[in-house]
Design a protein around this motif. Structure first.
Motif: not given
Length: 204
Positions: A29-36, A41-42, A68-70
């Motif tokens: 999450a930290a690497v991608s900037g996406q929520p947990p 899900h990815a 791609d998913l993230l």
């Protein structure tokens, strides 16, 4: 009559190590900037991890699809760092495996892509040191546990017979899969219980 055991085949995560999925998710999450929840899900909700574990896609395809998913590039270093954060060796069980190894062959069969086994020295040094080259990812055999092909492909690689192999895993389905494939099986619940079982079978 039960065949004598010549090989003890261990699952890794949940047996030889503790697996912290949350730590893996937090890192990515930290690497991608996406929520947990997006990361979870990815990896698992999308079915991507299952396809990688079964060897249906290559490691590079897996990393590209995860990126791609993230919505970002996930390189091997990022992925391995996240996996490293999720693994804590279970020293108690590793010590039991070392005692078994004094008189019997030991190996690992883990539901994972080959990134895990190719980098086991970084991800889980005590397992790498004890088991050496005999740490196998399900992806190598084109199927994940509990499919028979996963166990039998591993045993073919090792040159061992199913009836003379004891498989240890922490999930009912994977133990049942081993038994269905002709192996002997034991469900791991604790180090103390495993020690008693290994003593009962005279494996250490």
């Amino acid at each position: 009559m039960t065949a004598s055991i010549t090989l003890v085949l261990f699952d890794m995560e949940g047996v030889l190590s503790h697996y912290d999925r949350a730590a893996r998710v937090i890192h990515l999450a930290a690497v991608s900037g996406q929520p947990p929840e997006t990361v979870r899900h990815a990896i698992w909700g999308s079915g991507l991890e299952a396809r990688a574990d079964a060897g249906l896609i290559s490691d590079d395809e897996y990393l590209r699809a995860l990126g791609d998913l993230l919505g970002c590039r996930i390189n091997r270093e990022d992925w391995l760092a996240a996996r490293h954060a999720s693994i804590t060796p279970n020293e108690e069980v590793i010590a039991l495996a070392a005692r078994v190894a004094e008189r019997h062959s030991i190996a690992v069969l883990t539901n994972n892509c080959c990134l895990v086994t190719d980098h086991i020295g970084y991800l889980n040094p005590p397992v790498a040191q004890l088991f050496g080259p005999h740490v196998y990812a399900s992806a190598s055999f084109g199927a994940a546990k509990p499919a028979p092909q996963a166990y039998l492909g591993c045993l073919e690689q090792l040159g061992r017979g199913a009836a003379e192999t004891l498989f240890i895993d922490d999930t009912d389905a994977n133990v049942a899969g081993a038994i269905n494939a002709g192996l002997q099986g034991y469900k791991f619940v604790s180090g103390d219980a495993l020690s008693e079982e290994l003593e009962r079978r005279r494996l250490m």
